[in-house]
Design a protein around this motif. Structure first.
Motif, PDB file in Angstrom:
ATOM      1  N   PHE A  49      -3.162  -5.056   6.262  1.00 20.10           N
ATOM      2  CA  PHE A  49      -2.755  -5.801   5.369  1.00 20.10           C
ATOM      3  C   PHE A  49      -1.720  -6.278   5.012  1.00 20.10           C
ATOM      4  O   PHE A  49      -0.662  -5.576   5.938  1.00 20.10           O
ATOM      5  N   GLY A  50      -1.228  -7.425   4.878  1.00 20.32           N
ATOM      6  CA  GLY A  50       0.281  -7.285   4.757  1.00 20.32           C
ATOM      7  C   GLY A  50       1.463  -6.980   3.604  1.00 20.32           C
ATOM      8  O   GLY A  50       0.238  -6.603   2.480  1.00 20.32           O
ATOM      9  N   TYR A  51       1.947  -6.018   3.804  1.00 16.97           N
ATOM     10  CA  TYR A  51       2.874  -5.273   2.616  1.00 16.97           C
ATOM     11  C   TYR A  51       3.093  -5.887   1.747  1.00 16.97           C
ATOM     12  O   TYR A  51       2.524  -6.082   0.328  1.00 16.97           O
ATOM     13  N   ARG A  52       3.634  -7.749   2.143  1.00 12.86           N
ATOM     14  CA  ARG A  52       4.035  -8.498   0.719  1.00 12.86           C
ATOM     15  C   ARG A  52       2.821  -8.188  -0.180  1.00 12.86           C
ATOM     16  O   ARG A  52       3.056  -8.256  -1.133  1.00 12.86           O
ATOM     17  N   CYS A  53       1.358  -8.613   0.239  1.00 15.19           N
ATOM     18  CA  CYS A  53       0.579  -9.443  -0.438  1.00 15.19           C
ATOM     19  C   CYS A  53       0.158  -8.286  -1.565  1.00 15.19           C
ATOM     20  O   CYS A  53       0.177  -8.208  -2.827  1.00 15.19           O
ATOM     21  N   LEU A  54       0.879  -6.589  -0.968  1.00 16.25           N
ATOM     22  CA  LEU A  54       0.899  -5.698  -2.035  1.00 16.25           C
ATOM     23  C   LEU A  54       2.465  -5.489  -3.211  1.00 16.25           C
ATOM     24  O   LEU A  54       1.749  -5.631  -5.010  1.00 16.25           O
ATOM     25  N   ASN A  55       3.251  -5.536  -2.279  1.00 11.99           N
ATOM     26  CA  ASN A  55       4.609  -5.320  -2.633  1.00 11.99           C
ATOM     27  C   ASN A  55       4.863  -6.617  -4.074  1.00 11.99           C
ATOM     28  O   ASN A  55       5.803  -6.355  -5.102  1.00 11.99           O
ATOM     29  N   GLU A  56       4.406  -7.986  -3.806  1.00 11.49           N
ATOM     30  CA  GLU A  56       4.983  -9.447  -4.083  1.00 11.49           C
ATOM     31  C   GLU A  56       4.021  -9.578  -5.824  1.00 11.49           C
ATOM     32  O   GLU A  56       3.858 -10.548  -6.043  1.00 11.49           O
TER      33      GLU A  56
END
Length: 388
Positions: free
Chosen positions: A186-193
């Motif tokens: 899954f997209g890293y942005r979903c976790l990091n943001e």
């Protein structure tokens, strides 16, 4: 009667004993192939590693993170053609590890540039890249849970607490046979943001994967990357993808060694079983062998007859074992899939089957050497008198 008929008659002298010996040998061959396949499972990812890929991890431990800011600096180095990053998420579908499968947070823009063996239809890839919480699932994983594009999957975070919901936008396949398609990304942005992440955990990744323009330059590029971050708070260790995967195998080296030892012991057991059967047969045919010698048969002919019996037993055991082993391995992988996640298809390699079959025949021939020598060393007169 010709030599083939004579060998066949001796072989079928005791059909029950012959059948049991072949079955015992087949069980041994099956067990040998099974254990060899278990060892192959440990090395599966290392065998699939690409020579033009490097893995950059934290020098202290691969469990320690690296800053996201390293991305641009690594990408700017000479010889680097592509860089991506990923983070082990470690989520589960429920509260237990029963339905475990690998899941990672990745950079959707660059991941396929470094890992081109994963294939995603263009429309699905575009949808995945356009959704910060979009996800792709492997073909085998999708088959396991019945997932498809448009589904929503909720994972319970073990490293990142809470329930995390991802939108499945596609199913990736392998560009060639043997590519692992058992993970969810899954997209890293979903976790990091996410506001659930503390400031200390933001803008950090697990590893960087790097492609180089020439595999011959891999060592130089790896050294340049590590030198770049020598004096930073997060020093790196860069190694080939194969070396990185073998690092995980090294953690289980005792288990792998034990399995290999047991495999060797199984071959010894096959040797003893077949050797015992041939010795009994030769002892029962002492008078027949002495008669052949008295009629002028050369010792080498008698040896050939005994070795022919052993080779037939070994060959039959090999055929049965090679036939049964893939079925056993398939049942085993289904059994452990609920705990360790689905295994790649066709785990039992053709090389393993051939080596096991040849080993069975070779061991059977070796087992026949002792009884064959005993048969030719027995004095003719003593042989005739002993059973007369």
């Amino acid at each position: 009667m010709n030599y083939v008929g004579l060998a066949g008659r001796d072989l079928l002298r005791n059909p029950l004993r012959l059948t049991l010996t072949i079955l015992a040998g087949a069980v041994g061959v099956t067990a040998f192939i099974f254990l060899s396949t278990v060892v192959d499972i440990f090395y599966y990812n290392a065998r699939a590693a690409q020579v033009d890929r490097l893995i950059v991890r934290n020098k202290v431990s691969f469990t320690q993170p690296l800053p996201l800011s390293y991305y641009a600096r690594i990408a700017a180095l000479p010889g680097v053609t592509a860089v991506t990053h990923q983070e082990w998420f470690g989520g589960t579908l429920g509260d237990t590890q029963k339905d475990f499968f690998a899941n990672f947070a990745i950079d959707p823009r660059t991941f396929l540039e470094v890992f081109p063996e994963f294939v995603v239809p263009p429309q699905q890839l575009a949808a995945f890249r356009g959704d910060p919480c979009g996800a792709l699932v492997g073909e085998q994983l999708a088959r396991r849970f019945g997932w498809k594009a448009g589904d929503r999957v909720t994972l319970k975070g073990q490293i990142y607490p809470g329930d995390w919901t991802f939108n499945v936008h596609g199913v990736y396949t392998g560009a060639r046979p043997g590519v692992d398609t058992t993970a969810l990304v899954f997209g890293y942005r979903c976790l990091n943001e996410s506001d659930r992440l503390t400031e200390g955990r933001k803008d950090q990744v697990g590893i960087y994967a790097v492609r180089v323009d020439d595999p011959a330059r891999s060592a130089g590029v790896a050294a340049a990357i590590d030198h770049l971050f020598d004096n930073s708070p997060y020093p790196t260790k860069t190694e080939s993808e194969k070396a990185f995967q073998l690092g995980f195998v090294a953690m289980s080296s005792a288990i792998v060694t034990a399995v290999r030892v047991v495999s060797s012991v199984i071959l010894l057991i096959i040797l003893l079983v077949i050797g015992n059967t041939l010795a009994m047969g030769v002892r029962e045919r002492t008078r027949d062998i002495a008669t052949l010698r008295a009629m002028g048969f050369r010792p080498r002919t008698v040896v050939a007859l005994v070795l022919a019996e052993s080779s037939v037993i070994g060959l039959c055991s090999a055929v049965l074992g090679v036939t049964a082993a893939p079925v056993l391995v398939g049942a085993f992988t289904k059994l452990i899939a609920s705990r360790f996640g689905p295994m790649p298809d066709h785990l039992t390699r053709g090389h393993t089957l051939w080596v096991s079959a040849l080993a069975a025949v070779a061991v059977a021939l070796l087992a026949g050497v002792g009884p064959a020598l005993r048969a030719v060393r027995l004095p003719v007169a003593e042989g005739l008198r002993k059973v007369a």
